[in-house]
Design an enzyme around this catalytic site. Structure first.
Site, short mmCIF file in Angstrom:
data_model
loop_
_atom_site.label_atom_id
_atom_site.label_comp_id
_atom_site.label_asym_id
_atom_site.label_seq_id
_atom_site.Cartn_x
_atom_site.Cartn_y
_atom_site.Cartn_z
N HIS A 178 -9.43 40.61 75.10
CA HIS A 178 -9.21 39.35 75.81
C HIS A 178 -7.88 38.76 75.33
O HIS A 178 -7.51 38.93 74.16
CB HIS A 178 -10.29 38.31 75.47
CG HIS A 178 -11.53 38.36 76.32
ND1 HIS A 178 -12.78 38.04 75.83
CD2 HIS A 178 -11.72 38.66 77.63
CE1 HIS A 178 -13.67 38.14 76.79
NE2 HIS A 178 -13.07 38.53 77.90
N CYS A 278 -13.21 31.58 71.39
CA CYS A 278 -14.25 32.12 72.27
C CYS A 278 -15.42 31.16 72.43
O CYS A 278 -16.03 31.08 73.49
CB CYS A 278 -14.80 33.44 71.72
SG CYS A 278 -13.59 34.74 71.58
N1 ARG Z 1 -19.38 39.75 73.15
C1 ARG Z 1 -18.52 39.03 74.02
C2 ARG Z 1 -17.90 39.99 75.04
O1 ARG Z 1 -17.58 41.08 74.69
C3 ARG Z 1 -17.45 38.33 73.25
C4 ARG Z 1 -16.62 37.41 74.09
C5 ARG Z 1 -15.53 36.77 73.33
N2 ARG Z 1 -14.91 35.76 74.09
C6 ARG Z 1 -13.59 35.52 74.14
N3 ARG Z 1 -13.19 34.46 74.77
N4 ARG Z 1 -12.71 36.37 73.64
O2 ARG Z 1 -17.75 39.67 76.19
#
Ligand code: ARG
Length: 285
Positions: A178, A278
């Site tokens: 991300h 996150c």
């Molecule tokens: N386990 C989640 C996923 O893989 C983590 C999300 C993390 N969020 C972020 N904004 N980077 O989607």
């Protein structure tokens, strides 16, 4: 060297702007599927520890004077705690999320319903995108990540929905799936001081590294060691930067630029590939 970097803003000029955040309590948080390299279903989450860590983050925002709203956690959505992914809000408009993996699909509707209930005009997305996980509002523009989750088509859709220019950046390292784990917005450039970011170049393709260099020649370059503890998954109010406590090198660099690092331990959330940012959706004014 005795050269003074006159571009650096002295600490006295770093000012806080009160923020509005949305968070989701980790009531149902666990790692029961693996959709990124951080997630290992054989490494259980310590539920109570996670809840304490999350509460410390919430209290940190409140003590800094920010507003924190809460969305009701949905049973069976363990990643809903990662509120950043629920959409992108700028002004009274929002661009809804549409998740890459079916495991998280139901979160999109829950966040869109909450935002609608709060009076935001929510554009329903036709394209895959994971909200502020891959979209970072900065000045009048939006930095947008692609490569693992959010599609390029969604970048165009978001630009239309929010009437903002979008700069597309390509992510190439699966650990940094991300944009909000590869770039930290330190100053969003909407006040008197210029936009300011920190980023880890290795997370980006060569041409996106070039784009970042051109747009942000004075950016803080984050080391791999700090990026690996999700140091860039930080939340700044223009002066205080709430960041994972393990990112000590980044904290020192921030201090050198006049920011006040506010370290928090979100170690349980690292098991899911997430940290401070996150867990936080900013409702950008
Ligand atoms: N386990 C989640 C996923 O893989 C983590 C999300 C993390 N969020 C972020 N904004 N980077 O989607």
């Amino acid at each position: 060297m005795t050269i003074l970097d006159t571009r650096v803003v002295p600490s006295a000029e770093r000012t806080t702007r009160t923020r509005h955040y949305l968070m989701c309590a980790p009531i149902h948080f666990e790692v029961v599927y693996a959709i990124n390299p951080w997630m290992d279903v054989s490494r259980p989450v310590h539920v109570e520890k996670a809840q304490v860590q999350w509460e410390v983050l919430r209290q940190t925002y409140l003590s800094l004077g920010h507003r924190v709203d809460l969305i009701e956690p949905v049973v069976g959505q363990p990643d809903m705690v990662f509120a950043a992914n629920g959409g992108l809000v700028v002004g009274r408009r929002a661009y809804g999320a549409r998740f890459r993996f079916p495991e998280r699909a139901a979160e999109g509707e829950a966040y869109a319903a909450w935002l609608t209930g709060q009076g935001y005009r929510v554009a329903t997305p036709a394209n895959i995108n994971e909200g502020e996980g891959d979209f970072l509002a900065l000045g009048s523009m939006i930095l947008a990540g692609t490569g693992f989750r959010t599609s390029i088509a969604a970048h165009i859709e978001a630009a239309d929905a929010l009437d903002r220019p979008v700069v597309s950046l390509e992510l190439v390292d699966p650990r940094f799936y991300h944009l909000d784990v590869a770039i930290a917005v330190l100053d969003d450039g909407t006040g008197d001081t210029p936009a300011d970011i920190a980023y880890y170049p290795g997370a980006f393709s060569r041409h996106s590294q070039r784009t970042l260099r051109d747009l942000f020649p004075d950016a803080i370059i984050c080391s791999e060691a700090d990026a690996r503890v999700l140091g860039l998954n930080a939340v700044s109010d223009g002066r205080h930067v709430v960041l994972p406590s393990a990112a000590v090198g980044l904290a020192a660099a921030l201090r050198g630029r006049g920011y006040v690092p506010v370290p928090v331990d979100l170690g349980e959330f690292l098991k899911s590939g997430g940290s401070v940012k996150c867990c936080t959706m900013e409702l950008h004014r």
